[in-house]
Design an enzyme around this catalytic site. Sequence first.
Site, PDB file in Angstrom:
ATOM      1  N   THR A  46       0.833  -1.220   0.000  1.00 47.38           N
ATOM      2  CA  THR A  46       0.000   0.000   0.000  1.00 47.38           C
ATOM      3  C   THR A  46       0.862   1.263   0.000  1.00 47.38           C
ATOM      4  OG1 THR A  46      -1.673  -1.241   1.211  1.00 47.38           O
ATOM      5  CG2 THR A  46      -1.862   1.137   1.279  1.00 47.38           C
ATOM      6  N   HIS A  96      -1.898  14.503   6.128  1.00 39.99           N
ATOM      7  CA  HIS A  96      -3.157  15.168   6.468  1.00 39.99           C
ATOM      8  C   HIS A  96      -3.025  16.012   7.736  1.00 39.99           C
ATOM      9  CE1 HIS A  96      -5.580  13.096   3.475  1.00 39.99           C
ATOM     10  NE2 HIS A  96      -4.927  11.985   3.765  1.00 39.99           N
ATOM     11  N   VAL A 126       6.938 -14.586   5.633  1.00 42.33           N
ATOM     12  CA  VAL A 126       6.661 -15.387   6.841  1.00 42.33           C
ATOM     13  C   VAL A 126       5.512 -16.327   6.516  1.00 42.33           C
ATOM     14  CG1 VAL A 126       5.907 -15.287   9.243  1.00 42.33           C
ATOM     15  CG2 VAL A 126       7.497 -13.572   8.359  1.00 42.33           C
ATOM     16  N   LYS A 161     -12.526  10.318   1.435  1.00 41.44           N
ATOM     17  CA  LYS A 161     -12.281  11.758   1.482  1.00 41.44           C
ATOM     18  C   LYS A 161     -12.628  12.367   0.130  1.00 41.44           C
ATOM     19  CE  LYS A 161      -8.564  11.220   4.793  1.00 41.44           C
ATOM     20  NZ  LYS A 161      -8.246   9.802   4.595  1.00 41.44           N
ATOM     21  N   CYS A 216      14.175  12.002 -19.524  1.00 40.11           N
ATOM     22  CA  CYS A 216      12.954  12.717 -19.090  1.00 40.11           C
ATOM     23  C   CYS A 216      13.177  13.388 -17.733  1.00 40.11           C
ATOM     24  CB  CYS A 216      11.776  11.774 -18.957  1.00 40.11           C
ATOM     25  SG  CYS A 216      11.328  10.910 -20.447  1.00 40.11           S
TER      26      CYS A 216
END
Length: 487
Positions: free
Chosen positions: A41, A50, A174, A250, A402
């Site tokens: 994530t 925030h 694990v 949100k 780039c």
Amino acid sequence: MIYDVVIIGGGVIGCCIARTLSKYDIKIALLEKEADIASGTTKANSGVVHAGYAAEREYIKRDMCIKGNKMYTQAAEELNFPFQRIGSFVVALEDGQIKELEEERNNGIQDGIIGLELILDKTKIKHMEPNLTDDVVGVLHAPSAGIVSPYEMTFALAENAAMNGVKFFRNHKVRRIRHQNYIFELKTKKGVFKAHNVINAAGLFASKISKMVGLDYFDLMPRKGEYILFDRNAMHLNKILFPTATKVSKGILVCPTAHGNTFVGPNAQNISDKEDTTTTEAGLKEILEGARKLVPKLPGRASIRNFAGLRAIPNTYDFIIDNTDVYGFINVAGILSPGLTSCYAIAERVTEYLELLGVDLKSNDKYNPIRPKPELFTNFSKDELDQKIRKDPAWGRIICRCETIPEKEILNAIHAPVGATTVDGVKFRCRPGMGRCQGGFCRPRVMEILARELNIPYQEVTKKSEDSYYLISKTKDELLRKIESGE
Ligand SMILES: Cc1cc2nc3c(=O)[nH]c(=O)nc-3n(C[C@H](O)[C@H](O)[C@H](O)COP(=O)(O)OP(=O)(O)OC[C@H]3O[C@@H](n4cnc5c(N)ncnc54)[C@H](O)[C@@H]3O)c2cc1C
């Protein structure tokens, strides 16, 4: 050897805990199932630090977020990761939404959030963020909100933790945990790790890990959020822009990245596959339409990449940070948004739990909180560059045109503590492949450098995991094999 603490999971939470605990004179290992840290994530989220007014007041995530936000200034100074406190706007497009913003401001001020203000003067709002829609009727301005590169911060945390003695084991999933006589035995394909204490920071898979020690008291549901990233030249935003929030999310934000690109997203879809990070046409349409309510002139054609991240949603909808009934086993699970913001506060809470467990937290005399600032080609003056190139020609060989990344920055990324071993590992540490061509030119050259520096054959270089090969074999090898076998 028996570690004092083994951390499972090398996301921002596991790495932040590792770095915080490296202040103490204890033996720590971190086990990560993927080829690199920051692969879950932590790799794909909004990167917003925030201010903390958004979560309901009864949730611990609100408290962790408000505390965590304040801890970023010192962390960024010590660890030298990209972070800017640019401030956020929650945008009201109807008069009826102003009441909600007023309530958020009042609660936020009571909870110690600095500088929250409700702005109703449209001229002032447009001056602060000219790209915002003319339909705006008011904004909640949170100057303490910021933007961070979530994976670069995680690499910095891991580098600093490793400098201070934490051992990192990547490609170590694990699979089983045995708990006997107050010692945990964690089985991986590459060996068994023993520990007095275990911290479960396995992201979406934390419920599975918890069940390995018989603790089956929460579930985690993946909730996907899709994004569109725009070319750096597409537009320049001053503020993080949120719509007025709904109950599940949100909302779709329009936001600059820490490197100056603009992105829009995420949406929120409950799914069942914990590894499904595909994007859909319908999802991308939804986020573009949502974002255009805030910034109507978003240039859809300037998009350079779509991607998706997965939130780990617990059934309580709040962080699970528990000193559990299994002595020495701490769950740090369900770390949904604002987990990135909260990581330093979460790590502090975990330290308090270890103290309660009786771990002897003597200071580590050799602890150094500073992770040196990475040297960047684009930050040098012409004279400085001239000197650098004379000393080391790798500063002058531009690999990614780039993003203007020379070979030297790639070498530094590979040879850093917990350094890059894959093409994505290089890309996320120092950006070759992040630009407009998305690696079309530089990827083969990055692969060559990785093969040379890791001393492995070119065809064994992978994209991100142990089996994500780009190449099968050399063209002529395959031809010879076919001739020899008569295929
Ligand atoms: C769309 C979206 C937007 C978000 N936006 C924000 C935001 O703007 N601001 C904010 O504060 N937060 C945000 N978040 C939340 C934030 O990204 C998370 O709170 C944070 O990344 C969680 O980190 P983690 O370390 O718990 O999980 P992860 O990053 O998933 O790390 C867990 C690690 O554990 C490893 N692992 C799993 N199983 C095993 C095993 N068996 N053995 C070894 N290792 C294992 C995984 O490979 C993974 O690397 C957002 C999240 C999403 C999805």
